[in-house]
Design a protein around this motif. Sequence first.
Motif, PDB file in Angstrom:
ATOM      1  N   SER A 184       0.798  -1.470  -0.119  1.00  0.00           N
ATOM      2  CA  SER A 184       0.359  -0.178  -0.035  1.00  0.00           C
ATOM      3  C   SER A 184       1.316   1.264  -0.105  1.00  0.00           C
ATOM      4  CB  SER A 184      -0.631   0.323   0.995  1.00  0.00           C
ATOM      5  OG  SER A 184      -1.407   1.049   0.911  1.00  0.00           O
ATOM      6  N   VAL A 185       1.290   1.107   1.043  1.00  0.00           N
ATOM      7  CA  VAL A 185       2.990   2.393   0.402  1.00  0.00           C
ATOM      8  C   VAL A 185       3.815   2.290  -0.534  1.00  0.00           C
ATOM      9  CG1 VAL A 185       5.346   3.741   1.760  1.00  0.00           C
ATOM     10  CG2 VAL A 185       3.313   1.877   3.411  1.00  0.00           C
ATOM     11  N   ASN A 186       3.727   1.857  -1.212  1.00  0.00           N
ATOM     12  CA  ASN A 186       4.390   1.599  -2.736  1.00  0.00           C
ATOM     13  C   ASN A 186       3.489   2.028  -3.863  1.00  0.00           C
ATOM     14  OD1 ASN A 186       6.508   0.393  -4.566  1.00  0.00           O
ATOM     15  ND2 ASN A 186       4.972  -0.610  -5.414  1.00  0.00           N
ATOM     16  N   GLU A 187       1.982   1.453  -3.973  1.00  0.00           N
ATOM     17  CA  GLU A 187       1.427   2.513  -4.047  1.00  0.00           C
ATOM     18  C   GLU A 187       1.315   3.715  -4.484  1.00  0.00           C
ATOM     19  OE1 GLU A 187      -0.409   0.772  -6.698  1.00  0.00           O
ATOM     20  OE2 GLU A 187       0.884  -0.786  -6.511  1.00  0.00           O
ATOM     21  N   GLU A 188       1.917   4.640  -3.117  1.00  0.00           N
ATOM     22  CA  GLU A 188       0.923   5.577  -2.676  1.00  0.00           C
ATOM     23  C   GLU A 188       2.806   6.413  -3.069  1.00  0.00           C
ATOM     24  OE1 GLU A 188      -1.768   7.114  -2.006  1.00  0.00           O
ATOM     25  OE2 GLU A 188      -2.850   5.678  -1.167  1.00  0.00           O
ATOM     26  N   LEU A 189       3.355   5.933  -3.150  1.00  0.00           N
ATOM     27  CA  LEU A 189       5.079   6.349  -3.528  1.00  0.00           C
ATOM     28  C   LEU A 189       5.305   6.373  -5.191  1.00  0.00           C
ATOM     29  CD1 LEU A 189       7.257   5.649  -0.395  1.00  0.00           C
ATOM     30  CD2 LEU A 189       5.827   7.713  -0.768  1.00  0.00           C
ATOM     31  N   ALA A 190       4.731   5.162  -5.710  1.00  0.00           N
ATOM     32  CA  ALA A 190       5.046   5.426  -6.555  1.00  0.00           C
ATOM     33  C   ALA A 190       4.374   5.904  -7.994  1.00  0.00           C
ATOM     34  CB  ALA A 190       4.691   4.227  -7.009  1.00  0.00           C
ATOM     35  N   VAL A 191       2.818   6.586  -7.363  1.00  0.00           N
ATOM     36  CA  VAL A 191       1.883   7.193  -8.207  1.00  0.00           C
ATOM     37  C   VAL A 191       3.048   8.162  -8.561  1.00  0.00           C
ATOM     38  CG1 VAL A 191       0.108   8.303  -8.502  1.00  0.00           C
ATOM     39  CG2 VAL A 191       0.455   6.193  -6.909  1.00  0.00           C
ATOM     40  N   ASP A 192       3.276   9.016  -8.153  1.00  0.00           N
ATOM     41  CA  ASP A 192       3.716  10.452  -8.797  1.00  0.00           C
ATOM     42  C   ASP A 192       4.980  11.179  -7.815  1.00  0.00           C
ATOM     43  OD1 ASP A 192       3.964  12.916  -9.398  1.00  0.00           O
ATOM     44  OD2 ASP A 192       2.203  14.105  -8.793  1.00  0.00           O
ATOM     45  N   ASN A 193       5.987  10.650  -8.329  1.00  0.00           N
ATOM     46  CA  ASN A 193       7.648  10.476  -8.463  1.00  0.00           C
ATOM     47  C   ASN A 193       8.318  10.989  -8.974  1.00  0.00           C
ATOM     48  OD1 ASN A 193       9.866  10.049  -6.741  1.00  0.00           O
ATOM     49  ND2 ASN A 193       9.681   7.689  -7.113  1.00  0.00           N
ATOM     50  N   PRO A 194       8.402  12.214  -9.350  1.00  0.00           N
ATOM     51  CA  PRO A 194       9.016  12.694 -10.764  1.00  0.00           C
ATOM     52  C   PRO A 194      10.634  12.683 -10.658  1.00  0.00           C
ATOM     53  CG  PRO A 194       8.199  14.338  -9.881  1.00  0.00           C
ATOM     54  CD  PRO A 194       7.008  13.384  -8.827  1.00  0.00           C
ATOM     55  N   SER A 195      10.868  13.038  -8.801  1.00  0.00           N
ATOM     56  CA  SER A 195      12.402  12.606  -8.649  1.00  0.00           C
ATOM     57  C   SER A 195      12.983  11.297  -8.334  1.00  0.00           C
ATOM     58  CB  SER A 195      13.008  13.647  -6.337  1.00  0.00           C
ATOM     59  OG  SER A 195      11.983  14.787  -7.028  1.00  0.00           O
ATOM     60  N   CYS A 196      11.616  10.287  -9.200  1.00  0.00           N
ATOM     61  CA  CYS A 196      12.540   8.592  -9.032  1.00  0.00           C
ATOM     62  C   CYS A 196      13.443   8.458  -7.227  1.00  0.00           C
ATOM     63  CB  CYS A 196      14.073   8.475 -10.025  1.00  0.00           C
ATOM     64  SG  CYS A 196      13.035   8.751 -11.380  1.00  0.00           S
ATOM     65  N   LEU A 197      12.606   9.072  -6.466  1.00  0.00           N
ATOM     66  CA  LEU A 197      12.976   8.850  -4.903  1.00  0.00           C
ATOM     67  C   LEU A 197      12.593   7.331  -4.671  1.00  0.00           C
ATOM     68  CD1 LEU A 197      13.596  11.586  -2.970  1.00  0.00           C
ATOM     69  CD2 LEU A 197      15.209  10.693  -4.105  1.00  0.00           C
ATOM     70  N   PHE A 198      13.483   6.574  -3.608  1.00  0.00           N
ATOM     71  CA  PHE A 198      12.695   5.857  -2.775  1.00  0.00           C
ATOM     72  C   PHE A 198      13.170   5.022  -1.890  1.00  0.00           C
ATOM     73  CE2 PHE A 198      16.207   4.591  -5.425  1.00  0.00           C
ATOM     74  CZ  PHE A 198      16.763   3.489  -4.594  1.00  0.00           C
ATOM     75  N   VAL A 199      12.160   4.445  -0.847  1.00  0.00           N
ATOM     76  CA  VAL A 199      12.563   4.178   0.489  1.00  0.00           C
ATOM     77  C   VAL A 199      12.866   2.123   0.630  1.00  0.00           C
ATOM     78  CG1 VAL A 199      11.932   4.212   2.982  1.00  0.00           C
ATOM     79  CG2 VAL A 199      10.725   5.359   0.897  1.00  0.00           C
ATOM     80  N   THR A 200      14.112   2.380   1.258  1.00  0.00           N
ATOM     81  CA  THR A 200      14.517   0.420   2.024  1.00  0.00           C
ATOM     82  C   THR A 200      13.897   0.426   2.557  1.00  0.00           C
ATOM     83  OG1 THR A 200      16.225   1.541   2.735  1.00  0.00           O
ATOM     84  CG2 THR A 200      16.453   0.443   0.419  1.00  0.00           C
ATOM     85  N   LEU A 201      13.174  -0.451   2.840  1.00  0.00           N
ATOM     86  CA  LEU A 201      12.351  -0.263   4.415  1.00  0.00           C
ATOM     87  C   LEU A 201      12.320  -1.984   5.346  1.00  0.00           C
ATOM     88  CD1 LEU A 201      10.401   1.951   6.333  1.00  0.00           C
ATOM     89  CD2 LEU A 201       8.551   0.757   4.763  1.00  0.00           C
TER      90      LEU A 201
END
Length: 418
Positions: free
Chosen positions: A267-284
Amino acid sequence: VTHPLPRLVMNETIFTIAEARKNPELRRIGREMIQGKVGFVPYRSLFTGKEGWMAFAPLATNGWSLGVLFPRTELMAPVNSLNRTVIVLGVMGFAVLIVVIVLVAGTVTKPLRGLAGAAAHIARGQLDAPLPHVRARDEVGELALSFRSMQVCLKKYIDDLTETTAAKERIESELRIAHDIQMGILPKTFPPFPDRREFDLFANLEPAREVGGDLYDFFFLDDRHLCFHVGDVSGKGVPASILMAVTKTLVKAKAAQGREPHAILRSVNEELAVDNPSCLFVTLFLAVLDVVSGSLRYANGGHNPPFFITTGTPPECLPGTDGMAVGIEEGFDYRSNEMVLKPGDLLFLYTDGVTEAMNVKKDFYTEGRLKETLSAVRDLPVEDLVRTVKESVQEFAGQEPRADDMTMLALRFRGDED
């Protein structure tokens, strides 16, 4: 023939006088005169005793030799007069030359002295100090133009530097506020749940900059299920800190819906990947612990696998769940693993700022060194364990600045051992 002393006239010769005075030089002159030689020799007057010169030469008409004596002063008078004239002219010329040199030097050095004085004022920060006006187009004039250009450039540079410094101080002030806000959203009270005896928990975050991208959190989903996680945002600075805050908020919101760890990550991945122009990601890494039974369900989204320490065995990494970092691709399916903790078992979660800390030789701390450190401190209380590991990393790094945030979370399950 003639002499100032009348008694010598026609009564004495040059030889008799030489014999009387025992003067061999005079005798030699006499012989040269008899021999018809020509000469010009120094001679001291017998009458006055003054230095002089004698010139002699034979007379062609009668074979006589004529000698004439005259004082040195009379002979050298023109030369002495000339010398005096030359000396006077030389002194006067030298005086005139000195005056000319002083005038020329003053003309040349006056603007230089003015420039030197102006440079001293400029060095004291008086950038509006007046510069001397130099009309000449020679090197001094070029130097004056260079000074004027330097004065203008310095004023502009200092104005720009003042603006830059003010902007930097404003940014640093905002970053300090952002740091305080970021640290404020992380739990820092330990023990976090003083009335719960089923586990001990301690966490620590050391940002490499004013703000960072590491995160940790822990909270109860209900009376017996504790959710805890550790994450690391890609990148540094303000963007990473914003994504860190967003991720922490999303995790808590999704976990409150009573989902499994893999469902929370999805669920968190869906929220963050929807609009991520900076292509930042999170290892969790996220886990839910049943503090009564010891049942642990966890899911790993591309994060460093935590170390699991149980009685009688060395620290081992938890098996992975093959999950990728959160925020990269929509629709990714995460999965959960499950295990049961026994009283005394320890979980140690960390970010790569621990294992990738470097020393001055550019060597990494590595998982192997972390594993050795954990083996040595496994029996310490969780707070002392985390602090000891942090000190070990800092001692290894020495004076080398940290390149990444460093986060650690230690949880020891106690169950109903009391």
